[in-house]
Scaffold this active site. Structure first.
Site, PDB file in Angstrom:
ATOM      1  N   ASP A  33       0.852  -1.192   0.000  1.00 22.57           N
ATOM      2  CA  ASP A  33       0.000   0.000   0.000  1.00 22.57           C
ATOM      3  C   ASP A  33       0.890   1.246   0.000  1.00 22.57           C
ATOM      4  OD1 ASP A  33      -3.214   0.538   0.965  1.00 22.57           O
ATOM      5  OD2 ASP A  33      -1.802   2.206   1.111  1.00 22.57           O
ATOM      6  N   ILE A  34       0.501   2.226  -0.772  1.00 20.89           N
ATOM      7  CA  ILE A  34       1.308   3.450  -0.911  1.00 20.89           C
ATOM      8  C   ILE A  34       1.265   4.301   0.353  1.00 20.89           C
ATOM      9  CG2 ILE A  34      -0.463   5.032  -1.839  1.00 20.89           C
ATOM     10  CD1 ILE A  34       1.618   5.744  -4.036  1.00 20.89           C
ATOM     11  N   HIS A 104     -10.178  -5.194  -3.777  1.00 21.55           N
ATOM     12  CA  HIS A 104      -8.871  -5.467  -3.166  1.00 21.55           C
ATOM     13  C   HIS A 104      -9.040  -5.874  -1.718  1.00 21.55           C
ATOM     14  CE1 HIS A 104      -9.826  -1.169  -2.816  1.00 21.55           C
ATOM     15  NE2 HIS A 104      -9.230  -1.206  -1.630  1.00 21.55           N
ATOM     16  N   HIS A 106      -6.977  -5.798   1.928  1.00 20.46           N
ATOM     17  CA  HIS A 106      -5.848  -5.276   2.699  1.00 20.46           C
ATOM     18  C   HIS A 106      -5.349  -6.394   3.609  1.00 20.46           C
ATOM     19  CE1 HIS A 106      -6.846  -0.864   2.072  1.00 20.46           C
ATOM     20  NE2 HIS A 106      -8.020  -1.406   1.787  1.00 20.46           N
TER      21      HIS A 106
HETATM   22  P1  AMP Z   1      -9.872   1.339   0.051  1.00 17.58           P
HETATM   23  O1  AMP Z   1     -10.239   2.495   0.938  1.00 17.58           O
HETATM   24  O2  AMP Z   1     -10.191   0.015   0.683  1.00 17.58           O
HETATM   25  O3  AMP Z   1     -10.446   1.492  -1.343  1.00 17.58           O
HETATM   26  O4  AMP Z   1      -8.290   1.344  -0.037  1.00 17.58           O
HETATM   27  C1  AMP Z   1      -7.574   1.881  -1.102  1.00 17.58           C
HETATM   28  C2  AMP Z   1      -6.117   1.771  -0.735  1.00 17.58           C
HETATM   29  O5  AMP Z   1      -5.341   1.939  -1.898  1.00 17.58           O
HETATM   30  C3  AMP Z   1      -5.620   2.807   0.282  1.00 17.58           C
HETATM   31  O6  AMP Z   1      -5.098   2.131   1.424  1.00 17.58           O
HETATM   32  C4  AMP Z   1      -4.548   3.572  -0.493  1.00 17.58           C
HETATM   33  O7  AMP Z   1      -3.457   3.964   0.326  1.00 17.58           O
HETATM   34  C5  AMP Z   1      -4.146   2.568  -1.542  1.00 17.58           C
HETATM   35  N1  AMP Z   1      -3.569   3.117  -2.756  1.00 17.58           N
HETATM   36  C6  AMP Z   1      -4.047   4.110  -3.523  1.00 17.58           C
HETATM   37  N2  AMP Z   1      -3.268   4.313  -4.596  1.00 17.58           N
HETATM   38  C7  AMP Z   1      -2.272   3.418  -4.513  1.00 17.58           C
HETATM   39  C8  AMP Z   1      -1.129   3.103  -5.324  1.00 17.58           C
HETATM   40  N3  AMP Z   1      -0.856   3.786  -6.458  1.00 17.58           N
HETATM   41  N4  AMP Z   1      -0.304   2.112  -4.934  1.00 17.58           N
HETATM   42  C9  AMP Z   1      -0.560   1.427  -3.798  1.00 17.58           C
HETATM   43  N5  AMP Z   1      -1.607   1.657  -2.993  1.00 17.58           N
HETATM   44  C10 AMP Z   1      -2.449   2.643  -3.346  1.00 17.58           C
END
Ligand code: AMP
Length: 120
Positions: A33-34, A104, A106
């Site tokens: 995760d970024i 996705h 986590h």
């Molecule tokens: P959600 O709220 O479950 O949709 O989580 C989306 C997740 O994607 C968040 O934890 C973000 O930090 C992560 N995220 C967004 N853009 C990226 C990216 N380019 N690379 C990795 N993680 C990302």
């Protein structure tokens, strides 16, 4: 909701933007995760185009679902989390707090993850 092929995870799958890749199998990709919320915070995404958990679990083929879950378990194991424990989260829709509309999971751990839900 229709799948938007311009979402950020679709771009990662197409190689249009980079990711910090952790592992991959035929059905799924795992990357860090970024904006990590724990020492280990890995996202696992299916390679197919699914908006959310509801879309994935109601329309994906059984092989896609099993391959996806195999990668979830593998990355947690490879991160050394099995003994200490970890948390899996899949946010669906507005009340779930979903921000990226490509399904996705986590995978989070490396510290006690605290209460399951903090009510606001
Ligand atoms: P959600 O709220 O479950 O949709 O989580 C989306 C997740 O994607 C968040 O934890 C973000 O930090 C992560 N995220 C967004 N853009 C990226 C990216 N380019 N690379 C990795 N993680 C990302």
């Amino acid at each position: 909701m229709a799948y938007d092929s311009d979402n950020i995870f679709a771009k990662i799958l197409r190689g249009e933007i980079p990711c910090d890749r952790v592992a991959e199998n035929d059905q799924a990709l795992a990357f860090n995760d970024i904006s990590p919320q724990a020492p280990v915070h890995i996202l696992v995404i299916p390679k197919g185009a699914y908006v959310s958990s509801d879309d994935f679990y109601s329309t994906a083929e059984p092989a896609e679902i099993s391959g996806f879950h195999a990668l979830v378990a593998q990355v947690a194991r490879d991160a050394g989390l099995v003994e200490s424990g970890y948390r899996l989260i899949a946010n669906h829709g507005a009340d779930g707090g979903q921000e990226v509309f490509h399904f996705h999971m986590h995978v989070m751990g490396g510290q006690p993850m605290g209460p399951m839900v903090v009510r606001r």
